[in-house]
Design a protein around this motif. Structure first.
Motif, PDB file in Angstrom:
ATOM      1  N   GLU A   6      52.871  51.766  50.903  1.00  0.00           N
ATOM      2  CA  GLU A   6      52.973  53.221  50.878  1.00  0.00           C
ATOM      3  C   GLU A   6      52.909  53.767  52.302  1.00  0.00           C
ATOM      4  N   THR A   8      52.943  57.700  54.349  1.00  0.00           N
ATOM      5  CA  THR A   8      52.861  59.144  54.152  1.00  0.00           C
ATOM      6  C   THR A   8      54.107  59.811  54.724  1.00  0.00           C
ATOM      7  N   GLN A   9      54.339  61.025  54.281  1.00  0.00           N
ATOM      8  CA  GLN A   9      55.459  61.810  54.795  1.00  0.00           C
ATOM      9  C   GLN A   9      55.321  61.971  56.307  1.00  0.00           C
ATOM     10  N   THR A  30      57.225  53.102  49.573  1.00  0.00           N
ATOM     11  CA  THR A  30      56.988  54.253  48.721  1.00  0.00           C
ATOM     12  C   THR A  30      56.444  55.352  49.613  1.00  0.00           C
ATOM     13  N   THR A  32      54.634  58.928  50.219  1.00  0.00           N
ATOM     14  CA  THR A  32      53.665  59.773  49.519  1.00  0.00           C
ATOM     15  C   THR A  32      53.485  61.107  50.242  1.00  0.00           C
ATOM     16  N   ARG A  33      53.087  62.109  49.464  1.00  0.00           N
ATOM     17  CA  ARG A  33      52.719  63.418  50.007  1.00  0.00           C
ATOM     18  C   ARG A  33      51.439  63.827  49.289  1.00  0.00           C
ATOM     19  N   ASP A  34      50.420  64.149  50.054  1.00  0.00           N
ATOM     20  CA  ASP A  34      49.119  64.509  49.489  1.00  0.00           C
ATOM     21  C   ASP A  34      48.609  63.438  48.535  1.00  0.00           C
ATOM     22  N   GLY A  35      48.888  62.170  48.866  1.00  0.00           N
ATOM     23  CA  GLY A  35      48.398  61.044  48.075  1.00  0.00           C
ATOM     24  C   GLY A  35      49.209  60.725  46.832  1.00  0.00           C
ATOM     25  N   HIS A  36      50.284  61.476  46.577  1.00  0.00           N
ATOM     26  CA  HIS A  36      51.106  61.248  45.384  1.00  0.00           C
ATOM     27  C   HIS A  36      52.468  60.690  45.792  1.00  0.00           C
ATOM     28  N   PRO A  37      52.960  59.661  45.108  1.00  0.00           N
ATOM     29  CA  PRO A  37      54.290  59.122  45.413  1.00  0.00           C
ATOM     30  C   PRO A  37      55.364  60.175  45.146  1.00  0.00           C
ATOM     31  N   ILE A  38      56.273  60.332  46.117  1.00  0.00           N
ATOM     32  CA  ILE A  38      57.362  61.308  45.952  1.00  0.00           C
ATOM     33  C   ILE A  38      58.745  60.679  46.080  1.00  0.00           C
TER      34      ILE A  38
END
Length: 103
Positions: A6, A8-9, A30, A32-38
């Motif tokens: 993962e 981060t953006q 993968t 992620t943004r704010d801990g969520h996969p995007i």
């Protein structure tokens, strides 16, 4: 298959060149943004012209069922659109985008 790392953006933005080099080398990520996969960054697969019988059979098992009468009617309607003289199908040339010549 190992899980994708993962990133981060922000990491993607700051290490863009390094990450794109890794993707080009076959690595997937993968995002992620704010801990969520995007989203996912995955390398492009090369075009293949051949699919093995086993691979085709495996893909076909999960394909939706086709109503053969509807399929045939769609084919006939499409063919009727392109009928030329004497009821023969006309050959329609495919135009290609022009590429400017370098000087």
């Amino acid at each position: 298959m190992s899980p994708q790392p993962e990133i981060t953006q922000r990491d993607l933005r700051n290490r863009y060149g390094e990450i794109m080099d890794a993707v080009q080398s076959g690595q997937s990520f993968t995002v992620t943004r704010d801990g969520h996969p995007i989203g996912q960054l995955v390398p492009m697969r090369g075009r293949r012209r051949f699919v093995s019988r086993q691979e085709f059979a495996a893909m076909s098992r999960t394909a939706p069922a086709i109503d053969l009468d509807t399929f045939r009617a769609d084919q006939d309607a499409t063919a009727d659109t392109y009928k030329g003289l004497d009821g023969l199908l006309a050959v329609v040339p495919v135009s290609r985008p022009r590429v400017p010549h370098e000087r």
